[in-house]
Design a protein around this motif. Structure first.
Motif: not given
Length: 243
Positions: A207-229
């Motif tokens: 994997g590339q570091p940017t691919e992990i960064a993309d996943a982190v950015a998604f989980l912080l975003s409004d697109q993940a507002s109903f995702i926890t745990g």
């Protein structure tokens, strides 16, 4: 809340995944506190971002340094809406050869550090709208790897801590999730190890570091507002392999 209203604190930010996460969040409009023990390298890698990034020295095993980092963030940016517990250490030893000091050191960085960080940031996160936390776990917390007793068990503990925090803080409006990177091309893995893992990889590469960064950015975003745990594997299929 728009990304430009958001402030993130990212640990282990001087290189590898952490540096990629900082870059991705700045690109998304966040203001970021980038924290690491490697302060000279950190300052060099974040200079290009100007006022958007505050570089701070941080030993994640120190409650006092955590509090200072959070205070500096709030003073500089006016609040804190996101915490990314990315700092970690990879420690290998067989059970027979492991030492109490080596075992404890891995746990202090990989598990105690995120606990201290969330505790220090809790008041600021509770005061924020749309607050979110992402912990960097590992595929070592999904399947056992020999000679990783300290590392693997500390990441299993972080996995459990993520779940407890998500359950406890949901009513405070704080989402807590984890990413589980597989082998990623960063300085944490030496060249020989990278070659070996790439040869065995399901997708034929690391994997590339940017691919992990993309996943982190998604989980912080409004697109993940109903995702926890949640536990997001970003491993190129490593956990699909047997043996």
């Amino acid at each position: 809340m728009s990304a430009t209203d958001r402030v993130a604190l990212v640990t282990g930010a001087a290189r590898g995944q952490g540096a990629a996460i900082v870059r991705r969040l700045v690109t998304d409009g966040y203001r970021v506190t980038a924290a690491d023990l490697l302060i000279d390298e950190l300052e060099s890698s974040t200079t290009e971002f100007g006022d958007q990034v505050l570089a701070v020295g941080l030993d994640v095993t120190s409650a006092e340094q955590w509090q200072a980092a959070v205070t500096a963030t709030v003073e500089r940016f006016g609040g804190l809406t996101a915490l990314v517990n990315n700092a970690g250490v990879l420690h290998r030893a067989s059970i027979a050869e492991e030492t109490p000091a080596g075992f404890e050191a891995a746990w202090r960085v990989n598990c105690l550090g995120p606990f201290l960080g969330l505790q220090a940031a809790l008041a600021a996160l509770r005061a924020a709208d749309g607050a979110a936390v992402v912990n960097t776990c590992s595929t070592g917390a999904v399947r056992p790897f020999p000679h990783h007793a300290a590392y693997g068990s500390s990441k299993w503990a972080l996995r459990g801590f993520t779940q407890v925090a998500a359950a406890e803080l949901g009513r405070d409006g704080i989402r807590v999730n984890a990413v589980f990177p597989g082998p990623v091309q960063t300085p944490m893995l030496d060249e020989t190890t990278q070659v070996r893992l790439a040869e065995r990889a399901t997708l034929g590469r690391l994997g590339q570091p940017t691919e992990i960064a993309d996943a982190v950015a998604f989980l912080l975003s409004d697109q993940a507002s109903f995702i926890t745990g949640a536990e997001l594997l970003v491993d190129g299929g490593q956990c699909l392999q047997i043996g």
